[in-house]
Scaffold this motif. Sequence first.
Motif, PDB file in Angstrom:
ATOM      1  N   LEU A   1       0.324 -11.677   0.366  1.00 32.47           N
ATOM      2  CA  LEU A   1      -0.912 -12.226   0.906  1.00 32.47           C
ATOM      3  C   LEU A   1      -1.959 -11.124   1.031  1.00 32.47           C
ATOM      4  O   LEU A   1      -3.146 -11.338   0.823  1.00 32.47           O
ATOM      5  N   PHE A   2      -1.492  -9.928   1.342  1.00 31.53           N
ATOM      6  CA  PHE A   2      -2.366  -8.779   1.556  1.00 31.53           C
ATOM      7  C   PHE A   2      -1.639  -7.547   1.049  1.00 31.53           C
ATOM      8  O   PHE A   2      -0.403  -7.477   1.104  1.00 31.53           O
ATOM      9  N   GLU A   3      -2.394  -6.594   0.508  1.00 32.53           N
ATOM     10  CA  GLU A   3      -1.752  -5.398  -0.041  1.00 32.53           C
ATOM     11  C   GLU A   3      -2.629  -4.170   0.187  1.00 32.53           C
ATOM     12  O   GLU A   3      -3.853  -4.221   0.059  1.00 32.53           O
ATOM     13  N   LEU A   4      -1.976  -3.075   0.512  1.00 27.02           N
ATOM     14  CA  LEU A   4      -2.635  -1.776   0.629  1.00 27.02           C
ATOM     15  C   LEU A   4      -2.110  -0.852  -0.458  1.00 27.02           C
ATOM     16  O   LEU A   4      -0.915  -0.868  -0.772  1.00 27.02           O
ATOM     17  N   VAL A   5      -2.995  -0.060  -1.035  1.00 28.33           N
ATOM     18  CA  VAL A   5      -2.579   1.058  -1.877  1.00 28.33           C
ATOM     19  C   VAL A   5      -2.920   2.309  -1.075  1.00 28.33           C
ATOM     20  O   VAL A   5      -4.091   2.640  -0.892  1.00 28.33           O
ATOM     21  N   VAL A   6      -1.892   2.964  -0.560  1.00 22.27           N
ATOM     22  CA  VAL A   6      -2.068   4.097   0.349  1.00 22.27           C
ATOM     23  C   VAL A   6      -1.963   5.392  -0.446  1.00 22.27           C
ATOM     24  O   VAL A   6      -0.972   5.631  -1.146  1.00 22.27           O
ATOM     25  N   ILE A   7      -2.993   6.222  -0.329  1.00 26.16           N
ATOM     26  CA  ILE A   7      -3.158   7.411  -1.166  1.00 26.16           C
ATOM     27  C   ILE A   7      -3.362   8.626  -0.272  1.00 26.16           C
ATOM     28  O   ILE A   7      -4.188   8.596   0.645  1.00 26.16           O
ATOM     29  N   GLY A   8      -2.609   9.681  -0.515  1.00 30.58           N
ATOM     30  CA  GLY A   8      -2.823  10.876   0.287  1.00 30.58           C
ATOM     31  C   GLY A   8      -1.720  11.895   0.106  1.00 30.58           C
ATOM     32  O   GLY A   8      -1.157  12.038  -0.981  1.00 30.58           O
ATOM     33  N   PHE A   9      -1.418  12.604   1.201  1.00 31.53           N
ATOM     34  CA  PHE A   9      -0.446  13.693   1.148  1.00 31.53           C
ATOM     35  C   PHE A   9       0.629  13.498   2.205  1.00 31.53           C
ATOM     36  O   PHE A   9       0.337  13.169   3.354  1.00 31.53           O
TER      37      PHE A   9
END
Length: 340
Positions: free
Chosen positions: A164-172
């Motif tokens: 239903l909902f999605e995050l693409v989490v980017i980092g370190f």
Amino acid sequence: MRHRAHDGVANRKFFGYTLALLLFSSVGVAVSVPASGQDKDDEIVATLTGGRVIIHATQESITFIALDEPIEAGSAPPRVMSVDGRHVAVLLGSSEWRLPADPNPIRLDKGYTRIGTPDPRYQGSYSGEAEADLEQMGVAFLEKLTPLAARLHHKLDFPPDQPLFELVVIGFGPRDYGPEVWTVEYRMTQTNIASRGDFWQTRVLRPRFEQIYPPEKHQPRKLVETCYPGTCKGPSLQQVLEGNEPTLEKLAKSDTKLSKAAGLISNGQAQKAAREDADSFLRAAVPLIYPNSHFIMGTYEEEHGFQWTVPPDEPIERVKQDKNHPAEAPSLRRRTDPPR
């Protein structure tokens, strides 16, 4: 090293755009229609944000490009927000909800308090799929989604494996872990309340974490690409580059630095490409391969934080900050002039 979940992006299924259009139209048919006896104010409408996220990582930086691929006219574009001191997130799926009585949409990127020190209450709650910093972020969005989805009281013919909902989490990651990318997917389930007739209780499930970068040891380091909804349509930018597409070949040959960056990415050594040269190549390549897609582009360096290369059109709202938020945390308000 962080654990990886096993629900791979490539294995997700999607049963066509038509279903999403029927369920998530902002003009006419909506995610929900009012249940019998409900006030009109209880109606709620969610529109799906479709998009493609392309990521290039070196040892010290990570660059992302988020392309707007609307599922319908008027859909919200992919939006980016800070989620803690070491990660930003691209929001896809039902990132925006509307109540007919309120002209202002409910946006999941608004009113969010950036996370500082991980809350020990959430450690281990996801069976090792993600460490405490990401688990706490996952719970924060779950708490925002839960009351919205609870207002859906009609049966929805929505694929159970479609987020239903999605995050693409980017980092370190912590402790010199280096660049990392995760997808965080929120699915829903519905239960019929027999005593109330055609009345359905909608619940958002705990998020599923999938680490899509870095690859396993000794695997080639390439561009990472993920899409919503479902798997990406057509070849990825990495595949187009590896296929010696004439337009990209011409672009690469126009400058020795671009040529070197393109060659390293194409050969599975993307982490060795100079960030500035790779960014210049990717910024020029995306409009050539996706000429009809609006996109945003940003870079996050572990030492210097976040900066926009191609910022969004809309104003950027300052995010509420946790009192324990580290001073070096990235800010999405920083802008830079486009490279020439």
